[in-house]
Scaffold this motif. Structure first.
Motif, PDB file in Angstrom:
ATOM      1  N   ARG A  16      50.207  36.752  34.687  1.00 22.99           N
ATOM      2  CA  ARG A  16      49.934  35.893  33.519  1.00 22.99           C
ATOM      3  C   ARG A  16      48.911  36.516  32.578  1.00 22.99           C
ATOM      4  O   ARG A  16      48.820  36.138  31.420  1.00 22.99           O
ATOM      5  CB  ARG A  16      49.432  34.529  33.986  1.00 22.99           C
ATOM      6  N   MET A  17      48.094  37.437  33.085  1.00 21.66           N
ATOM      7  CA  MET A  17      47.045  38.029  32.267  1.00 21.66           C
ATOM      8  C   MET A  17      47.622  38.992  31.247  1.00 21.66           C
ATOM      9  O   MET A  17      48.706  39.548  31.429  1.00 21.66           O
ATOM     10  CB  MET A  17      46.031  38.752  33.160  1.00 21.66           C
ATOM     11  N   LYS A  18      46.899  39.190  30.153  1.00 21.48           N
ATOM     12  CA  LYS A  18      47.306  40.171  29.153  1.00 21.48           C
ATOM     13  C   LYS A  18      47.399  41.560  29.796  1.00 21.48           C
ATOM     14  O   LYS A  18      46.567  41.909  30.652  1.00 21.48           O
ATOM     15  CB  LYS A  18      46.290  40.208  28.011  1.00 21.48           C
ATOM     16  N   PRO A  19      48.365  42.369  29.398  1.00 22.83           N
ATOM     17  CA  PRO A  19      48.503  43.697  30.008  1.00 22.83           C
ATOM     18  C   PRO A  19      47.266  44.567  29.864  1.00 22.83           C
ATOM     19  O   PRO A  19      47.016  45.431  30.706  1.00 22.83           O
ATOM     20  CB  PRO A  19      49.697  44.304  29.257  1.00 22.83           C
ATOM     21  N   ASP A  20      46.489  44.345  28.794  1.00 25.17           N
ATOM     22  CA  ASP A  20      45.301  45.167  28.563  1.00 25.17           C
ATOM     23  C   ASP A  20      44.008  44.413  28.855  1.00 25.17           C
ATOM     24  O   ASP A  20      42.932  44.789  28.385  1.00 25.17           O
ATOM     25  CB  ASP A  20      45.271  45.697  27.136  1.00 25.17           C
ATOM     26  N   ALA A  21      44.086  43.334  29.653  1.00 27.97           N
ATOM     27  CA  ALA A  21      42.901  42.536  29.954  1.00 27.97           C
ATOM     28  C   ALA A  21      41.955  43.277  30.889  1.00 27.97           C
ATOM     29  O   ALA A  21      42.330  44.241  31.577  1.00 27.97           O
ATOM     30  CB  ALA A  21      43.314  41.201  30.587  1.00 27.97           C
ATOM     31  N   LEU A  22      40.709  42.804  30.904  1.00 31.73           N
ATOM     32  CA  LEU A  22      39.693  43.274  31.837  1.00 31.73           C
ATOM     33  C   LEU A  22      39.477  42.205  32.900  1.00 31.73           C
ATOM     34  O   LEU A  22      39.460  41.011  32.592  1.00 31.73           O
ATOM     35  CB  LEU A  22      38.369  43.543  31.120  1.00 31.73           C
ATOM     36  N   LEU A  23      39.286  42.624  34.150  1.00 29.87           N
ATOM     37  CA  LEU A  23      39.026  41.700  35.255  1.00 29.87           C
ATOM     38  C   LEU A  23      37.755  42.119  35.964  1.00 29.87           C
ATOM     39  O   LEU A  23      37.592  43.296  36.319  1.00 29.87           O
ATOM     40  CB  LEU A  23      40.196  41.698  36.247  1.00 29.87           C
ATOM     41  N   VAL A  24      36.853  41.164  36.173  1.00 28.93           N
ATOM     42  CA  VAL A  24      35.587  41.431  36.863  1.00 28.93           C
ATOM     43  C   VAL A  24      35.422  40.428  37.993  1.00 28.93           C
ATOM     44  O   VAL A  24      35.602  39.225  37.795  1.00 28.93           O
ATOM     45  CB  VAL A  24      34.384  41.344  35.894  1.00 28.93           C
ATOM     46  N   ASN A  25      35.059  40.925  39.175  1.00 31.46           N
ATOM     47  CA  ASN A  25      34.765  40.051  40.313  1.00 31.46           C
ATOM     48  C   ASN A  25      33.439  40.452  40.930  1.00 31.46           C
ATOM     49  O   ASN A  25      33.313  41.519  41.534  1.00 31.46           O
ATOM     50  CB  ASN A  25      35.868  40.117  41.367  1.00 31.46           C
ATOM     51  N   SER A  26      32.441  39.596  40.761  1.00 31.46           N
ATOM     52  CA  SER A  26      31.125  39.823  41.371  1.00 31.46           C
ATOM     53  C   SER A  26      30.778  38.676  42.307  1.00 31.46           C
ATOM     54  O   SER A  26      29.611  38.489  42.648  1.00 31.46           O
ATOM     55  CB  SER A  26      30.051  39.959  40.282  1.00 31.46           C
ATOM     56  N   SER A  27      31.780  37.919  42.730  1.00 32.45           N
ATOM     57  CA  SER A  27      31.541  36.737  43.558  1.00 32.45           C
ATOM     58  C   SER A  27      31.859  37.006  45.021  1.00 32.45           C
ATOM     59  O   SER A  27      30.981  37.329  45.811  1.00 32.45           O
ATOM     60  CB  SER A  27      32.345  35.556  43.027  1.00 32.45           C
ATOM     61  N   ARG A  28      33.125  36.884  45.413  1.00 33.10           N
ATOM     62  CA  ARG A  28      33.562  37.166  46.770  1.00 33.10           C
ATOM     63  C   ARG A  28      34.900  37.888  46.712  1.00 33.10           C
ATOM     64  O   ARG A  28      35.778  37.556  45.922  1.00 33.10           O
ATOM     65  CB  ARG A  28      33.694  35.878  47.592  1.00 33.10           C
ATOM     66  N   GLY A  29      35.047  38.888  47.573  1.00 26.57           N
ATOM     67  CA  GLY A  29      36.230  39.730  47.532  1.00 26.57           C
ATOM     68  C   GLY A  29      37.522  38.981  47.751  1.00 26.57           C
ATOM     69  O   GLY A  29      38.556  39.326  47.176  1.00 26.57           O
TER      70      GLY A  29
END
Length: 335
Positions: A221-234
């Protein structure tokens, strides 16, 4: 009281020593607390664990059999602790309910900016005196649509920084945060947030309802050129699905400070032995992926607050008191 602290990082040692000096006896180990290392606490009434401890029923049983009565974890998250087992064994379990949310939010933004502007690749090239700009094209953060999944204390801090950049803010949570609304955030459902956001940052706890919140369909569902950040829990991200999305050419940048199978890998030196986790190795092979070692909390301010809370947990336990950090009030006798 005697305390054995597991998983102590080198930078933590002087701070822990100073905090407990003159109050309780303290020994520190760099190994993590697991079923195999629990016997090291034989006869010790209090153990302090790190976020990468494996406190399942087997480990807690060994601790209880050895005379431990309090487990105080130096983190906010406690998804690694079997609280039902602790309750049955009569153990008291405490955590750190609060530390600087700015530490995590700022690191999340450091990851976002680094992957957006290709900082790791640029720095690596510059060390070899390669100063070409090929492949380093980034985007202005100003004007981006930023989706914040989880708008508690850390998510709010992340949103405040995003507001300073001049972004459109979208939020998703079970409850709306008025301070985020005051920043101009619009709350939408998760699917809409994923579809509209140029940057998605995760700030929710790991619960059964949030495990693999970002799975294959969510990534699609995300844009093909989106950025994803996870600093919470793996465990919020389905790592195998993320690899497949990257293989398909989706996502222009991914910043991960956590990984769902990080236990036994993060906080250790694998530079000689390498790693056997094929998914993690594959993730790190993509040039648009930046992985850090669960260090978002690791600032002098936040670690100091974590240690202060840990000291208070021990003091209150010794005095027969509970506090807001207590997860399980054990039935066993106080030492």
């Amino acid at each position: 009281m005697e305390i054995l602290a597991y998983g102590v990082q080198a930078d933590e040692r002087p701070m822990l020593s100073e905090a407990f000096e003159g109050r309780h006896g303290l020994r520190m180990l760099d190994v993590f607390l697991t079923e195999d290392t629990a016997p090291l606490a034989e006869g010790v009434p209090v153990v302090s664990s790190s976020v990468n401890a494996v406190l399942d029923r087997a480990a807690l049983t060994r601790l209880a059999e050895g005379g431990t009565r309090l487990v105080t974890q130096r983190s906010t998250g406690f998804n690694n602790i079997d609280l039902d087992a602790a309750r049955e064994l009569g153990l008291t379990v405490a955590r750190v309910s609060y530390y600087s949310p700015y530490a995590v939010a700022e690191h999340a933004w450091a990851l976002a900016l680094a992957v957006n502007r290709r900082i790791t690749r640029a720095a690596s090239r510059a060390r070899e005196f390669d100063f070409r700009l090929d492949g380093l094209l980034g985007r202005d953060v100003h004007g981006m649509t930023v989706g914040v999944i989880g708008t508690g204390k850390i998510g709010e801090c992340f949103a405040r920084i995003a507001h300073g950049f001049g972004t459109e803010l979208l939020g998703w949570d079970i409850a709306q945060n008025q301070d985020c609304l005051d920043l101009g955030m619009t709350y939408v459902d998760r699917d809409e947030l994923l579809a509209r956001s140029d940057l998605v940052s995760l700030h929710v706890p790991l619960l059964p309802a949030t495990e693999h919140l970002i799975d294959g369909p969510a990534l699609a569902r995300m844009k093909p050129d989106a950025l994803l950040v996870n600093s919470s829990r793996g465990g919020l991200v389905d790592s195998a699905a993320l690899v497949e999305a990257l293989r398909a050419g989706r996502l222009s940048g991914v910043g991960l400070d956590v990984y769902e199978e990080e236990t036994g890998v993060f906080f250790t030196d694998r530079s000689v032995r390498g790693i056997t986790d094929d998914v993690l190795a594959r993730l790190m092979s993509f040039p648009q992926v930046l992985v850090t070692s669960h260090q978002a909390y690791f600032t002098r301010t936040a670690v100091g607050q974590i240690i202060d809370a840990t000291v208070r947990n021990v003091d209150d336990f010794a005095a027969g008191r509970s506090n807001e950090n207590t997860l399980v009030a054990g039935s066993g006798d106080r030492p």
